[in-house]
Design a protein around this motif. Sequence first.
Motif, PDB file in Angstrom:
ATOM      1  N   THR A  10       0.581  -7.476  -4.764  1.00 46.39           N
ATOM      2  CA  THR A  10      -0.287  -8.361  -5.103  1.00 46.39           C
ATOM      3  C   THR A  10      -1.759  -7.843  -4.825  1.00 46.39           C
ATOM      4  OG1 THR A  10      -0.812 -10.861  -4.982  1.00 46.39           O
ATOM      5  CG2 THR A  10      -0.166  -9.759  -3.031  1.00 46.39           C
ATOM      6  N   ASN A  11      -2.689  -8.428  -5.388  1.00 42.18           N
ATOM      7  CA  ASN A  11      -3.984  -8.284  -5.460  1.00 42.18           C
ATOM      8  C   ASN A  11      -4.581  -8.471  -3.813  1.00 42.18           C
ATOM      9  OD1 ASN A  11      -6.831  -8.265  -5.791  1.00 42.18           O
ATOM     10  ND2 ASN A  11      -6.737  -9.140  -7.467  1.00 42.18           N
ATOM     11  N   ALA A  12      -5.144  -7.429  -3.401  1.00 46.98           N
ATOM     12  CA  ALA A  12      -5.827  -7.366  -2.108  1.00 46.98           C
ATOM     13  C   ALA A  12      -6.971  -7.973  -1.808  1.00 46.98           C
ATOM     14  CB  ALA A  12      -5.945  -5.988  -1.546  1.00 46.98           C
ATOM     15  N   GLN A  13      -7.354  -8.647  -3.073  1.00 50.35           N
ATOM     16  CA  GLN A  13      -8.599  -9.543  -2.881  1.00 50.35           C
ATOM     17  C   GLN A  13      -8.440 -10.820  -1.942  1.00 50.35           C
ATOM     18  OE1 GLN A  13      -9.698  -9.750  -7.084  1.00 50.35           O
ATOM     19  NE2 GLN A  13     -11.341  -7.991  -6.756  1.00 50.35           N
ATOM     20  N   ARG A 213      -0.880   9.869 -11.039  1.00 50.21           N
ATOM     21  CA  ARG A 213      -1.228   8.419 -11.329  1.00 50.21           C
ATOM     22  C   ARG A 213      -1.687   7.661  -9.752  1.00 50.21           C
ATOM     23  NH1 ARG A 213       1.778   3.541 -12.773  1.00 50.21           N
ATOM     24  NH2 ARG A 213       3.562   4.347 -11.651  1.00 50.21           N
ATOM     25  N   SER A 214      -1.355   8.072  -8.693  1.00 53.44           N
ATOM     26  CA  SER A 214      -1.907   7.221  -7.698  1.00 53.44           C
ATOM     27  C   SER A 214      -2.986   7.857  -7.013  1.00 53.44           C
ATOM     28  CB  SER A 214      -0.548   7.070  -6.661  1.00 53.44           C
ATOM     29  OG  SER A 214      -0.210   8.496  -6.262  1.00 53.44           O
ATOM     30  N   ALA A 215      -3.142   9.193  -7.350  1.00 51.62           N
ATOM     31  CA  ALA A 215      -4.271  10.108  -6.562  1.00 51.62           C
ATOM     32  C   ALA A 215      -4.048   9.931  -5.159  1.00 51.62           C
ATOM     33  CB  ALA A 215      -5.558   9.258  -6.832  1.00 51.62           C
ATOM     34  N   ALA A 216      -2.729  10.142  -4.808  1.00 49.55           N
ATOM     35  CA  ALA A 216      -2.442  10.161  -3.238  1.00 49.55           C
ATOM     36  C   ALA A 216      -3.342  11.025  -2.415  1.00 49.55           C
ATOM     37  CB  ALA A 216      -1.004  10.308  -3.159  1.00 49.55           C
ATOM     38  N   PHE A 217      -3.654  10.590  -1.431  1.00 52.16           N
ATOM     39  CA  PHE A 217      -4.140  11.698  -0.401  1.00 52.16           C
ATOM     40  C   PHE A 217      -3.221  12.569   0.433  1.00 52.16           C
ATOM     41  CE2 PHE A 217      -5.930   7.638   1.946  1.00 52.16           C
ATOM     42  CZ  PHE A 217      -4.718   7.261   2.540  1.00 52.16           C
ATOM     43  N   PRO A 218      -3.568  13.603   1.085  1.00 50.37           N
ATOM     44  CA  PRO A 218      -2.656  14.339   1.594  1.00 50.37           C
ATOM     45  C   PRO A 218      -2.184  13.757   3.028  1.00 50.37           C
ATOM     46  CG  PRO A 218      -4.599  15.781   1.829  1.00 50.37           C
ATOM     47  CD  PRO A 218      -5.048  14.282   0.850  1.00 50.37           C
ATOM     48  N   PRO A 239      -4.865  -1.833   2.067  1.00 53.95           N
ATOM     49  CA  PRO A 239      -5.066  -2.713   1.131  1.00 53.95           C
ATOM     50  C   PRO A 239      -4.738  -2.062  -0.358  1.00 53.95           C
ATOM     51  CG  PRO A 239      -7.066  -2.459   2.054  1.00 53.95           C
ATOM     52  CD  PRO A 239      -6.079  -1.545   3.020  1.00 53.95           C
ATOM     53  N   PHE A 240      -4.781  -0.561  -0.354  1.00 61.14           N
ATOM     54  CA  PHE A 240      -4.667  -0.030  -1.763  1.00 61.14           C
ATOM     55  C   PHE A 240      -3.421   0.940  -1.374  1.00 61.14           C
ATOM     56  CE2 PHE A 240      -9.182  -1.166  -1.327  1.00 61.14           C
ATOM     57  CZ  PHE A 240      -9.339  -2.115  -2.683  1.00 61.14           C
ATOM     58  N   LEU A 241      -2.373   0.383  -1.566  1.00 58.76           N
ATOM     59  CA  LEU A 241      -1.209   1.521  -0.825  1.00 58.76           C
ATOM     60  C   LEU A 241      -0.722   2.512  -1.566  1.00 58.76           C
ATOM     61  CD1 LEU A 241       0.583   1.515   1.636  1.00 58.76           C
ATOM     62  CD2 LEU A 241       2.374   0.362  -0.001  1.00 58.76           C
ATOM     63  N   GLY A 242      -1.114   2.337  -2.952  1.00 56.39           N
ATOM     64  CA  GLY A 242      -0.442   3.401  -4.068  1.00 56.39           C
ATOM     65  C   GLY A 242       0.825   3.990  -3.770  1.00 56.39           C
ATOM     66  N   MET A 243       1.072   5.262  -3.344  1.00 56.44           N
ATOM     67  CA  MET A 243       2.209   5.733  -3.143  1.00 56.44           C
ATOM     68  C   MET A 243       2.604   5.895  -1.855  1.00 56.44           C
ATOM     69  SD  MET A 243       4.293   6.403  -5.736  1.00 56.44           S
ATOM     70  CE  MET A 243       5.449   7.690  -5.230  1.00 56.44           C
ATOM     71  N   GLY A 244       1.890   5.067  -0.968  1.00 55.07           N
ATOM     72  CA  GLY A 244       2.224   4.777   0.379  1.00 55.07           C
ATOM     73  C   GLY A 244       2.100   5.783   1.447  1.00 55.07           C
ATOM     74  N   THR A 245       1.094   6.740   1.346  1.00 59.47           N
ATOM     75  CA  THR A 245       0.910   7.702   2.131  1.00 59.47           C
ATOM     76  C   THR A 245       0.499   7.346   3.529  1.00 59.47           C
ATOM     77  OG1 THR A 245       0.180   9.185   0.354  1.00 59.47           O
ATOM     78  CG2 THR A 245       0.020  10.053   2.614  1.00 59.47           C
ATOM     79  N   THR A 246      -0.302   6.425   3.703  1.00 57.07           N
ATOM     80  CA  THR A 246      -0.685   5.782   4.766  1.00 57.07           C
ATOM     81  C   THR A 246       0.558   5.133   5.524  1.00 57.07           C
ATOM     82  OG1 THR A 246      -2.921   4.981   4.286  1.00 57.07           O
ATOM     83  CG2 THR A 246      -2.241   3.807   5.992  1.00 57.07           C
ATOM     84  N   TYR A 260      -0.719  -3.482   0.604  1.00 59.06           N
ATOM     85  CA  TYR A 260      -1.020  -4.152  -0.527  1.00 59.06           C
ATOM     86  C   TYR A 260      -1.085  -3.468  -1.792  1.00 59.06           C
ATOM     87  CZ  TYR A 260      -1.402  -8.846   1.526  1.00 59.06           C
ATOM     88  OH  TYR A 260      -1.083  -9.637   2.464  1.00 59.06           O
ATOM     89  N   GLU A 261      -0.409  -3.543  -2.853  1.00 60.81           N
ATOM     90  CA  GLU A 261      -0.723  -2.813  -4.103  1.00 60.81           C
ATOM     91  C   GLU A 261      -0.449  -3.540  -5.151  1.00 60.81           C
ATOM     92  OE1 GLU A 261      -1.380   0.466  -5.117  1.00 60.81           O
ATOM     93  OE2 GLU A 261      -1.270  -0.438  -7.109  1.00 60.81           O
ATOM     94  N   MET A 262      -1.434  -3.480  -6.068  1.00 61.50           N
ATOM     95  CA  MET A 262      -1.426  -4.281  -7.199  1.00 61.50           C
ATOM     96  C   MET A 262      -0.696  -4.179  -8.197  1.00 61.50           C
ATOM     97  SD  MET A 262      -5.230  -5.534  -8.786  1.00 61.50           S
ATOM     98  CE  MET A 262      -5.414  -4.284  -9.697  1.00 61.50           C
ATOM     99  N   ASP A 263      -0.007  -2.915  -8.291  1.00 61.09           N
ATOM    100  CA  ASP A 263       0.626  -2.307  -9.654  1.00 61.09           C
ATOM    101  C   ASP A 263       2.239  -2.320  -8.926  1.00 61.09           C
ATOM    102  OD1 ASP A 263       2.108  -0.993 -11.512  1.00 61.09           O
ATOM    103  OD2 ASP A 263       0.454   0.513 -11.886  1.00 61.09           O
TER     104      ASP A 263
HETATM  105  C1  LIG Z   1      -6.758   5.739  -4.766  1.00 61.98           C
HETATM  106  S1  LIG Z   1      -5.297   4.718  -5.033  1.00 61.98           S
HETATM  107  C2  LIG Z   1      -4.372   4.794  -3.111  1.00 61.98           C
HETATM  108  C3  LIG Z   1      -3.603   6.110  -3.074  1.00 61.98           C
HETATM  109  C4  LIG Z   1      -2.963   6.000  -1.675  1.00 61.98           C
HETATM  110  N1  LIG Z   1      -3.856   6.344  -0.971  1.00 61.98           N
HETATM  111  C5  LIG Z   1      -1.953   7.292  -1.667  1.00 61.98           C
HETATM  112  O1  LIG Z   1      -1.789   7.979  -0.895  1.00 61.98           O
HETATM  113  O2  LIG Z   1      -0.980   6.859  -2.326  1.00 61.98           O
HETATM  114  C6  LIG Z   1      -5.655   2.909  -5.194  1.00 61.98           C
HETATM  115  C7  LIG Z   1      -4.603   2.034  -5.221  1.00 61.98           C
HETATM  116  O3  LIG Z   1      -4.978   0.867  -5.269  1.00 61.98           O
HETATM  117  C8  LIG Z   1      -4.210  -0.011  -6.255  1.00 61.98           C
HETATM  118  N2  LIG Z   1      -5.272  -1.131  -6.515  1.00 61.98           N
HETATM  119  C9  LIG Z   1      -6.614  -1.184  -6.855  1.00 61.98           C
HETATM  120  N3  LIG Z   1      -7.012  -2.175  -6.873  1.00 61.98           N
HETATM  121  C10 LIG Z   1      -6.130  -3.150  -6.083  1.00 61.98           C
HETATM  122  C11 LIG Z   1      -6.384  -4.470  -5.510  1.00 61.98           C
HETATM  123  N4  LIG Z   1      -7.364  -5.158  -5.750  1.00 61.98           N
HETATM  124  N5  LIG Z   1      -5.361  -5.035  -4.813  1.00 61.98           N
HETATM  125  C12 LIG Z   1      -4.258  -4.201  -4.414  1.00 61.98           C
HETATM  126  N6  LIG Z   1      -4.222  -2.795  -5.066  1.00 61.98           N
HETATM  127  C13 LIG Z   1      -4.880  -2.326  -5.769  1.00 61.98           C
HETATM  128  C14 LIG Z   1      -4.143   0.688  -7.327  1.00 61.98           C
HETATM  129  O4  LIG Z   1      -3.160   0.456  -8.151  1.00 61.98           O
HETATM  130  C15 LIG Z   1      -3.724   2.218  -6.878  1.00 61.98           C
HETATM  131  O5  LIG Z   1      -2.289   2.402  -6.794  1.00 61.98           O
END
Ligand SMILES: C[S@@+](CC[C@H](N)C(=O)[O-])C[C@H]1O[C@@H](n2cnc3c(N)ncnc32)[C@H](O)[C@@H]1O
Length: 383
Positions: A10-13, A213-218, A239-246, A260-263
């Motif tokens: 869901t949206n981390a806002q 697609r996720s721009a994951a960090f190392p 709050p921006f989990l993406g592919m969950g590296t954290t 939290y991940e919106m997508d």
């Molecule tokens: C830069 S990426 C994070 C990559 C992450 N650090 C990793 O290693 O995979 C940002 C992520 O935040 C998600 N996102 C963007 N806005 C968001 C929001 N308001 N709430 C939750 N997720 C959000 C995007 O879908 C994207 O997957």
Amino acid sequence: MKTCHKIYFTNAQHLTDLPSESIDLIVTSPPYPMIDMWDQIFCGLNPQISETLQQHKGVEAFEQMHAQLDMVWAEAYRVLKHGAFACINIGDATRRLGDNFQLYPNHMRIMAQMLRLGMSCLPLIVWRKQTNAPNKFMGSGTLPAGAYVTLEHEYILIFRKGGKREFKSPDQKKMRRASAFFWEERNLWFSDVWMDLKGTRQELAFDARHRSRSAAFPLELPMRLIHMYSAKGDCILDPFLGMGTTMIAAMIAARNCIGYEMDPSFRDPLYERLLKSADAGKAYVNKRLDQHAKFMSERSKIKGPPKYTNIHYQFPVISRQETELLLNELVSIDKDGVDSFKATYLDTPQALFSEAGTHQFANDDNARKTSKTAHRFRQMTLD
Ligand SMILES: C[S@@+](CC[C@H](N)C(=O)[O-])C[C@H]1O[C@@H](n2cnc3c(N)ncnc32)[C@H](O)[C@@H]1O
């Protein structure tokens, strides 16, 4: 020992599931304002941004995008405990809109907002990401006054809510001492330029499609920050989990984690990645122990035997603060309900005596006899 990991799609806002002052550390990387690949997300949150970009009003679009991130930072501030840290990885953007090429200083804008919220800014880290791409220089080539400096770094911004965190009870103090890092790691991690984060992505199962697609960090990036700014058993939020590296780093470091991940289309590849990360955890613990052995071996040749011994491993360490350091080996990562996982650890370092193990304790006779690599650590560090 076990840790829990929970994901909200869901949206981390609105971090409505999280009580105020419940989080010990935030490690995250938001979508970067004014970088094309994230336009769609920002325009989805505020359709007005699309028009602003079409009208080539760059600075206005930059502000509108940051207004969306500001809502997440406000929630982040609310849920952080007093004395807790927030570490935000962000890069600035360069972009041409119409005739105007310019820098959009994302790191500066986020720092200003965090100050407004009441966070203390702490010295930041420059993550140097050198590129050898042939087209890295932009502008008028070798003619003056029209070429642009190449952006080859990102930032890790570091904030704290309030003053120093206190570890009051005997249990909290013990956990803090067990969460110590090595002296030589301190010297590397607390430098303000990180140059050596390359190559760590390969440590984790990662389909290339999802990486871009996720721009994951190392992995090494959240790994270091989690060790630097939290203790075992703490609760980490991304709050921006993406592919969950954290989250993977938290699992390996024996911390709990909420993401939290919106997508929601990340769910399947993310879960596959999480469930495959136990081996990366074992490898990480072994790598740290190996690196410490190597470091001590080289240092003691020059400086003589060190003063202190770690009580769990019986190996030498430089400072008294490292004597109770204990790395919990990750045994398994399992699904634990809808959108939840649990990680299980060995509480003692015994696993390091396993056949595959590369370390042993100098004071364990059995291990000395059975380990294929018996005495290796002792020889490396004490010879
Ligand atoms: C830069 S990426 C994070 C990559 C992450 N650090 C990793 O290693 O995979 C940002 C992520 O935040 C998600 N996102 C963007 N806005 C968001 C929001 N308001 N709430 C939750 N997720 C959000 C995007 O879908 C994207 O997957």
